[in-house]
Design an enzyme around this catalytic site. Structure first.
Site, mmCIF file in Angstrom:
data_model
loop_
_atom_site.group_PDB
_atom_site.id
_atom_site.type_symbol
_atom_site.label_atom_id
_atom_site.label_comp_id
_atom_site.label_asym_id
_atom_site.label_seq_id
_atom_site.Cartn_x
_atom_site.Cartn_y
_atom_site.Cartn_z
ATOM 1 N N ALA A 52 -6.375 -7.108 3.069
ATOM 2 C CA ALA A 52 -7.841 -7.120 2.975
ATOM 3 C C ALA A 52 -8.310 -7.905 1.766
ATOM 4 O O ALA A 52 -9.241 -8.715 1.857
ATOM 5 C CB ALA A 52 -8.383 -5.688 2.925
ATOM 6 N N GLY A 84 4.892 -4.256 8.715
ATOM 7 C CA GLY A 84 5.589 -4.955 9.773
ATOM 8 C C GLY A 84 4.835 -6.192 10.243
ATOM 9 O O GLY A 84 5.378 -7.018 10.962
ATOM 10 N N ARG A 332 1.453 9.895 16.664
ATOM 11 C CA ARG A 332 2.077 10.228 15.383
ATOM 12 C C ARG A 332 1.652 11.599 14.868
ATOM 13 O O ARG A 332 2.438 12.323 14.273
ATOM 14 C CB ARG A 332 1.713 9.160 14.352
ATOM 15 C CG ARG A 332 2.433 7.853 14.596
ATOM 16 C CD ARG A 332 1.863 6.739 13.742
ATOM 17 N NE ARG A 332 2.673 5.537 13.869
ATOM 18 C CZ ARG A 332 2.334 4.362 13.336
ATOM 19 N NH1 ARG A 332 1.230 4.246 12.643
ATOM 20 N NH2 ARG A 332 3.111 3.312 13.495
ATOM 21 N N GLU A 474 -7.538 -0.327 3.945
ATOM 22 C CA GLU A 474 -7.198 1.100 3.974
ATOM 23 C C GLU A 474 -8.113 1.921 3.065
ATOM 24 O O GLU A 474 -8.228 3.139 3.218
ATOM 25 C CB GLU A 474 -5.730 1.280 3.566
ATOM 26 C CG GLU A 474 -5.176 2.675 3.854
ATOM 27 C CD GLU A 474 -3.702 2.816 3.474
ATOM 28 O OE1 GLU A 474 -3.056 1.798 3.168
ATOM 29 O OE2 GLU A 474 -3.206 3.965 3.484
#
Lengths: 511, 511
Positions: A52, A84, A332, A474
């Site tokens: 970002a 990743g 998850r 985030e």
């Protein structure tokens, strides 16, 4: 009363007539001393050098703003350097060329469903609609090379995810850093942001950094004030590695649990943003990667045994019941909570397969299995009796669990947990067997500062934008909701990082 | 560097060695101008007049502190004035007299399980351990009279809940107000707290109120400064009625959903606490009462049809599938999410019974049924065809759903959703049938300011207590976790309200 205060008052009155939300102007912000003379001056100041932050800096520079990036760690990239590098792009040119039907609306529906309706629909729409345009921009403006083999990870209703040709997030960071260097945009590592300088008029006018800061040595480095003529962009990432901050939000995630994050993923900037009046939302939604080994640091490699051998070609086992305990293909959150429950009751959660599962692991991730065996993160047992003995299970129940799995596989039906079965999966034989212990690791913060869709940070007193302050990545909350889908964080960082850079560059300069 | 700053720095370094959480002393708080002379002076200033606020004021007064209560609304009691007044006391004298085995540990386990491990174990332990002592205190010090018929509501593993003899929360408020009046402790209604006065040294020294404030008229009343020589106690309740604040936390809970709360349940004090540096946690966990009628204001009465006729002696129906869709005895979160899903897909969620269910409703809650029928919140249909037609259901599927319920009832087994069955329940006949529409209403905020176990409010920069500031009741987060069990809020308010009063009274005076 200032014009801003009057506008806020009127808006507040219109939107929440019964709320009594009167905000005297002098109180709207936490006032910081603004220096008469700053040590350095830029148009746009970016804090953080992950996806970002780098994207924001590039976009701000493209728009003509004099820009600098400050990073507290000694290295560039933050958690993105461990990513990743998988990007979701709904309705991309790559999909069109391959005849795959998809649309921003389809990913919006996926994100709202998986996020349990906690993500803000307007933010979700924005990232999904801008993903395709941003993807093209990463190729042209940054020079990212993408592998056009599309995949659809858990939760995605279409094959829409791409990985960099380089194979990880470095495939984005390396060219972005090269572009910024070529453009003369400094990326200053070892510079900790210790204060956001918000003035009495409510506007953010700069930051105070500590230059020469050494992570882990509070107060190290030399304080310097940095003027942001147009805006500050907070791209400071999550707090996954900050046990104290995260434990107050979710007491289950204490010291006993490791993280996939780099050590710099601390909450300093979260606290500072709160202090100067930013509103933080949904910070208690902290995503863990469920199937990591507790014996490895970071993400590790044993998770691939759990997700390939132990899921596609095997199953997960609770040592408390000597049987399966969850849908191995659940999201998850579901898998993490199920594993935490087993562990918190004193048991172990094991990923389990036989030689056939190992064979497929070797095909998909060559060379890893020998390392796992050598490190002891995957253990080998001759048969059910040996495995049961090692983990204090009931051998009869363990054999029954294997028989039940084989029976389900034959019928392609799992009445208890509703899992799916791979076409190539074979029945589990009589041994040898392999297991890895699973212990969820803190991975991604879904919450963060509340922003407008244009990435303006919102004031906790008014829910209106704080002038001169933007955020992306985030560090921002309310986009992914309760559960983030894989490959959507990179999309979020790139789309909103770019948007923050463009918005910051076009903010009116205060000086 | 001040002593406090040095202590914080050292503690921070010890607890999070790698976090780099250096906090210069001058930044630890959002500074407010402290007046040279206050308009009024008390030892302890309590904001809010619900269970927590009244209890805090009584305890502070008992401990010798000159105390006053400020309430923004024109009436005393806040949401507590609408409470059912049911209190959980694990291991109480009443249980012992009746030979019922229970313990604080048993309720701790219930709260941790139902709260999905999000409640802080130390806070849970404190309220459970102090409940019995506090219960005795409510009788002696306040004069509350309790009905000793014990019940165990959903989630409680023992019969440990009591209701006031008066039958609602007024059975606590009325005697508490009388005691405070007799003691000369003022309860000042129409006084809005517009600022917490936190000084540059980090200490809270008072508040600024607006006396003569009229709810819904921002800026009404006259500003007055109130000195708190020892401490301010924030007992300001939840924000269930504040659509703007709650929607940012959970976009599902927008304007379309009503609330059981009084209109004063707004977020003003939540915003102000954030502004002066309090840390707010888990605010996105907002509990709804699942089975309320969308046709009634507040909690309404049709919810009793849904929970008695339509649960114990009937079932819940989705008009989308013409069949059951959830365990009617699931926790509030499970039922709310299931009903929201039906409604968000364009269907209706109906509570359903026949005459037998109505008969039991009449026995347990006499006189209510006629009111529901008259108001149209419960509708009557001659048979399955008439009901199916009215709600566009498939009549064959509806009859099949009834037959399946009757079959499950005979076997006392519900393979799909795992519900339980009442001993007195009879098979559903061929009509007439009764239904109520269900639409979850916002009920209780599980999140709030983070506190130490002694009710000190914690600073967002340091997670250390803010000197001179305490909080109790719904305004505090991290006790109930993801899902609050019924009757535990009253326990929390009384135990922590009393604790806050005692702690505030013994704080060192700053002037």
């Amino acid at each position: 009363m200032t014009q801003i205060a009057r506008r806020r008052l009127l808006q507040g009155a219109a939107l929440i007539p019964a709320a009594g939300a009167f905000v005297p102007a002098a109180q709207a912000a936490c006032v910081n001393p603004i220096p008469a003379k700053f040590d350095e001056t830029y148009d746009v100041v970016v804090i953080g050098s992950g996806f970002a932050g780098l994207t924001a800096a590039l976009a701000a520079h493209e728009a003509g703003a004099k820009t600098a990036v400050f990073e507290k760690m000694a290295f560039i990239g933050g958690n993105s350097s461990l990513s990743g590098g998988m990007l979701a792009v709904p309705g991309s040119s790559v999909q069109k060329a391959q005849g795959i039907k998809d649309s921003p609306e389809a990913l919006e529906a996926d994100m709202e469903r998986i996020g349990l309706g906690l993500g803000d629909p307007a933010h979700i729409r924005f990232v999904c609609e801008k993903a395709s345009e941003t993807f093209e921009w990463t190729k042209k403006a940054i020079g990212v090379e993408w592998n056009e083999n599309l995949t659809g990870k858990g939760g995605h209703s279409a094959s829409r995810c791409m990985i960099t040709k380089q194979g990880t997030g470095q495939g984005i960071i390396v060219p972005a850093v090269a572009k910024l260097k070529a453009a003369g945009v400094p990326i200053r590592t070892g510079c900790f942001m210790e204060a956001v300088l918000r003035d009495a008029d409510g506007r953010v006018k700069g930051v105070r950094i500590r230059e020469g800061y050494v992570f882990g040595k509070p107060g190290s480095g030399k304080a310097k004030t940095v003027c942001a003529r147009r805006a500050v962009i907070l791209a400071c990432g999550g707090f996954g590695a900050d046990v104290r901050y995260r434990k107050a939000l979710d007491p289950k995630l204490g010291e006993a649990f490791l993280t996939t994050n780099q050590p710099g993923a601390t909450a300093d900037a979260w606290r500072e943003a709160s202090r100067i009046g930013a509103r933080i939302i949904q910070a208690d939604w902290i995503q863990c990667l469920p199937s990591c080994s507790p014996l490895e640091q970071g993400m590790g490699i044993a998770t691939h045994f759990a997700s390939i051998s132990g899921s596609l070609f095997g199953f997960w086992l609770s040592t408390l019941s000597s049987s399966r305990f969850v849908n191995e293909f659940g999201d998850r959150k579901l898998c993490t909570d199920a594993i935490l429950t087993v562990i918190n009751k004193g048991g172990e959660a094991l990923a389990f397969s036989d030689d056939d599962g190992v064979k497929h692991l070797e095909t998909l991730r060559p060379g890893l299995f020998a390392k796992m065996l050598a490190a002891g993160t995957v253990e080998k047992f001759a048969d059910a009796d040996a495995l049961a003995k090692a983990y204090r299970m009931d051998p009869a129940k363990l054999r029954a669990a294997i028989a039940e799995y084989n029976d389900n596989l034959a019928k392609k039906s799992d009445p208890k947990f509703g899992r799916r079965f791979d076409k190539a999966a074979k029945p589990i034989g009589s041994g040898p067997y392999y297991v890895s212990r699973m212990s969820p690791k803190v991975h991604h913060c879904m919450g963060g500062v509340a922003t407008a869709v244009n990435t303006s940070v919102l004031d906790v007193m008014t829910d209106e934008p704080i002038p001169g302050l933007f955020a992306a990545g985030e560090f921002v909350g309310g986009i992914h909701g309760a559960v983030r889908i894989g490959a959507c964080a990179v999309m979020d960082c790139l789309v909103n990082g770019r948007e923050a850079g463009m918005e910051a560059a076009k903010s009116t300069a205060w000086i």
